[in-house]
Write an enzyme that holds these catalytic residues in place. Sequence first.
Site, PDB file in Angstrom:
ATOM      1  N   CYS A 112       0.812  -1.224   0.000  1.00  0.00           N
ATOM      2  CA  CYS A 112       0.000   0.000   0.000  1.00  0.00           C
ATOM      3  C   CYS A 112       0.843   1.271   0.000  1.00  0.00           C
ATOM      4  O   CYS A 112       0.324   2.355  -0.248  1.00  0.00           O
ATOM      5  CB  CYS A 112      -0.960   0.005   1.186  1.00  0.00           C
ATOM      6  SG  CYS A 112      -2.042  -1.426   1.195  1.00  0.00           S
ATOM      7  N   HIS A 235      -3.099   7.211   2.567  1.00  0.00           N
ATOM      8  CA  HIS A 235      -3.549   5.934   2.008  1.00  0.00           C
ATOM      9  C   HIS A 235      -4.884   5.578   2.645  1.00  0.00           C
ATOM     10  O   HIS A 235      -5.050   5.628   3.859  1.00  0.00           O
ATOM     11  CB  HIS A 235      -2.506   4.847   2.286  1.00  0.00           C
ATOM     12  CG  HIS A 235      -3.048   3.464   2.085  1.00  0.00           C
ATOM     13  ND1 HIS A 235      -3.702   3.103   0.924  1.00  0.00           N
ATOM     14  CD2 HIS A 235      -3.076   2.387   2.900  1.00  0.00           C
ATOM     15  CE1 HIS A 235      -4.094   1.846   1.040  1.00  0.00           C
ATOM     16  NE2 HIS A 235      -3.727   1.387   2.234  1.00  0.00           N
ATOM     17  N   ASN A 265     -10.291  -0.026   0.484  1.00  0.00           N
ATOM     18  CA  ASN A 265      -8.833   0.049   0.437  1.00  0.00           C
ATOM     19  C   ASN A 265      -8.365  -0.525  -0.893  1.00  0.00           C
ATOM     20  O   ASN A 265      -8.446  -1.728  -1.114  1.00  0.00           O
ATOM     21  CB  ASN A 265      -8.253  -0.735   1.623  1.00  0.00           C
ATOM     22  CG  ASN A 265      -6.731  -0.756   1.650  1.00  0.00           C
ATOM     23  OD1 ASN A 265      -6.088  -0.377   0.674  1.00  0.00           O
ATOM     24  ND2 ASN A 265      -6.175  -1.210   2.756  1.00  0.00           N
TER      25      ASN A 265
HETATM   26  C1  LIG Z   1      -9.714  -4.993  10.724  1.00  0.00           C
HETATM   27  C2  LIG Z   1     -10.255  -3.945  11.676  1.00  0.00           C
HETATM   28  C3  LIG Z   1     -11.251  -3.063  10.958  1.00  0.00           C
HETATM   29  C4  LIG Z   1     -10.943  -4.629  12.833  1.00  0.00           C
HETATM   30  O1  LIG Z   1     -11.422  -3.653  13.708  1.00  0.00           O
HETATM   31  P1  LIG Z   1     -11.294  -3.855  15.265  1.00  0.00           P
HETATM   32  O2  LIG Z   1     -11.845  -2.640  15.897  1.00  0.00           O
HETATM   33  O3  LIG Z   1      -9.880  -4.244  15.556  1.00  0.00           O
HETATM   34  O4  LIG Z   1     -12.239  -5.053  15.487  1.00  0.00           O
HETATM   35  P2  LIG Z   1     -12.604  -5.619  16.893  1.00  0.00           P
HETATM   36  O5  LIG Z   1     -11.374  -6.181  17.496  1.00  0.00           O
HETATM   37  O6  LIG Z   1     -13.350  -4.606  17.665  1.00  0.00           O
HETATM   38  O7  LIG Z   1     -13.609  -6.754  16.486  1.00  0.00           O
HETATM   39  C5  LIG Z   1     -13.124  -7.939  16.047  1.00  0.00           C
HETATM   40  C6  LIG Z   1     -14.341  -8.844  16.076  1.00  0.00           C
HETATM   41  O8  LIG Z   1     -15.142  -8.501  14.955  1.00  0.00           O
HETATM   42  C7  LIG Z   1     -15.316  -9.663  14.165  1.00  0.00           C
HETATM   43  N1  LIG Z   1     -15.300  -9.283  12.760  1.00  0.00           N
HETATM   44  C8  LIG Z   1     -14.232  -9.149  11.963  1.00  0.00           C
HETATM   45  N2  LIG Z   1     -14.621  -8.814  10.738  1.00  0.00           N
HETATM   46  C9  LIG Z   1     -15.953  -8.677  10.764  1.00  0.00           C
HETATM   47  C10 LIG Z   1     -16.918  -8.339   9.801  1.00  0.00           C
HETATM   48  N3  LIG Z   1     -16.580  -8.039   8.531  1.00  0.00           N
HETATM   49  N4  LIG Z   1     -18.213  -8.304  10.169  1.00  0.00           N
HETATM   50  C11 LIG Z   1     -18.572  -8.588  11.419  1.00  0.00           C
HETATM   51  N5  LIG Z   1     -17.696  -8.949  12.386  1.00  0.00           N
HETATM   52  C12 LIG Z   1     -16.404  -8.981  12.053  1.00  0.00           C
HETATM   53  C13 LIG Z   1     -14.156 -10.552  14.507  1.00  0.00           C
HETATM   54  O9  LIG Z   1     -14.471 -11.888  14.230  1.00  0.00           O
HETATM   55  C14 LIG Z   1     -13.971 -10.289  15.953  1.00  0.00           C
HETATM   56  O10 LIG Z   1     -14.924 -11.038  16.668  1.00  0.00           O
HETATM   57  P3  LIG Z   1     -14.554 -11.704  18.089  1.00  0.00           P
HETATM   58  O11 LIG Z   1     -14.220 -10.578  18.982  1.00  0.00           O
HETATM   59  O12 LIG Z   1     -15.822 -12.407  18.431  1.00  0.00           O
HETATM   60  O13 LIG Z   1     -13.412 -12.605  17.799  1.00  0.00           O
HETATM   61  C15 LIG Z   1      -9.085  -3.073  12.229  1.00  0.00           C
HETATM   62  O14 LIG Z   1      -8.272  -3.863  13.046  1.00  0.00           O
HETATM   63  C16 LIG Z   1      -8.267  -2.468  11.158  1.00  0.00           C
HETATM   64  O15 LIG Z   1      -8.709  -1.601  10.420  1.00  0.00           O
HETATM   65  N6  LIG Z   1      -6.973  -2.832  11.025  1.00  0.00           N
HETATM   66  C17 LIG Z   1      -6.125  -2.335   9.986  1.00  0.00           C
HETATM   67  C18 LIG Z   1      -6.400  -3.085   8.724  1.00  0.00           C
HETATM   68  C19 LIG Z   1      -5.792  -2.437   7.504  1.00  0.00           C
HETATM   69  O16 LIG Z   1      -5.855  -1.251   7.330  1.00  0.00           O
HETATM   70  N7  LIG Z   1      -5.207  -3.256   6.640  1.00  0.00           N
HETATM   71  C20 LIG Z   1      -4.678  -2.847   5.404  1.00  0.00           C
HETATM   72  C21 LIG Z   1      -3.394  -2.122   5.583  1.00  0.00           C
HETATM   73  S1  LIG Z   1      -2.793  -1.462   4.094  1.00  0.00           S
END
Ligand SMILES: CC(C)(COP(=O)(O)OP(=O)(O)OC[C@H]1O[C@@H](n2cnc3c(N)ncnc32)[C@H](O)[C@@H]1OP(=O)(O)O)[C@@H](O)C(=O)NCCC(=O)NCCS
EC number: 2.3.1.180
Length: 310
Positions: A112, A235, A265
């Site tokens: 990215c 980004h 993204n």
């Molecule tokens: C991925 C991301 C959105 C998750 O958000 P988060 O606030 O960390 O999520 P939480 O930890 O509050 O929630 C995770 C829970 O949601 C669930 N979950 C994940 N994806 C889900 C979806 N699409 N729909 C519903 N539930 C989902 C998980 O299974 C987990 O459940 P559990 O707690 O029962 O195990 C966040 O971590 C993020 O944006 N990370 C960076 C990712 C990124 O930018 N990547 C590309 C880089 S270039």
Amino acid sequence: MGAGIIGIGRYLPERVVTNFDLEKMMDTSDEWIRTRTGIEERRIAPDDIDTSDMAYFAAAKALESANISAADIDLILVATVTPDRPFPSVACMLQERLGATKAAALDISAACAGFIYGMVTAKQFIDNGAYRYILVVGVEKLSKIVNWNDRNTAVLFGDGAGAVVMAPVSEGRGILSFELGADGTGGKHLYQDEYVMMNGREVFKFAVRQMGESCINVLEKAGLSKQDVDFLIPHQANIRIVEAARQRLELPEDKMSTTVRKYGNTSAASIPISIVEELEAGKIKDDDLIIMVGFGGGLTWGAIALRWGR
Ligand SMILES: CC(C)(COP(=O)(O)OP(=O)(O)OC[C@H]1O[C@@H](n2cnc3c(N)ncnc32)[C@H](O)[C@@H]1OP(=O)(O)O)[C@@H](O)C(=O)NCCC(=O)NCCS
């Protein structure tokens, strides 16, 4: 003379996939996706449009907007982690399709952050006088490496392409400063096996810290301060991550691109896609100070302070 942007173009596939569409495909909800990521919809390319096709559509527009012909291009840099095939590079496929016969061509793999790496690489060749016109493309067809059964990743990504033509520009305009970085020890947090694999929380923490740091670093290198910034193009990974960068720069909401809502993204494509969006919306004007900042798998990061205009 500086090295700046003299032409822009982008391509977004027509097919819009909303969060409600995803609700029908996997155990997720519009509410979860919007509150955690800010994403409302994304574009997905059809089977018969691959990465090199999207690169071509965006690049052709960038050449038109720069008012140069393909034969003028000295170098083609394509930032992508989703090439049509391991080789030939997307850049070579693009060289043939454009008819850019004198151009050297290579792909850049920095996930990215790839577009920032591409622009900074182009700047070196322009500054040392070796090349005049350099086409820099950020393009991804992430839909082909996303596991559509994995809700942790599938909801985040989209397809698209953005391209710029870089060339010498007037003194005081173009790239004023840059920073590039990498931390291979974090490679385990975001990588492709068969599909995209991600430790979302680790990537989130890294991104929030690094985006803010890199913005401040390029401002310092350019001898400028937060108050000088006119517009921020981060980004487009996630609204919460880009919001953290905006707050670090103490910018008002309307001074930052948030195209992630509409396109998800798009990895290396997200910054050039956003440049086109914001220019067309009249948010970027000549002599504005633009900060572009990216991070991604590798882990990699990069930022540029750029004074807009030819
Ligand atoms: C991925 C991301 C959105 C998750 O958000 P988060 O606030 O960390 O999520 P939480 O930890 O509050 O929630 C995770 C829970 O949601 C669930 N979950 C994940 N994806 C889900 C979806 N699409 N729909 C519903 N539930 C989902 C998980 O299974 C987990 O459940 P559990 O707690 O029962 O195990 C966040 O971590 C993020 O944006 N990370 C960076 C990712 C990124 O930018 N990547 C590309 C880089 S270039």
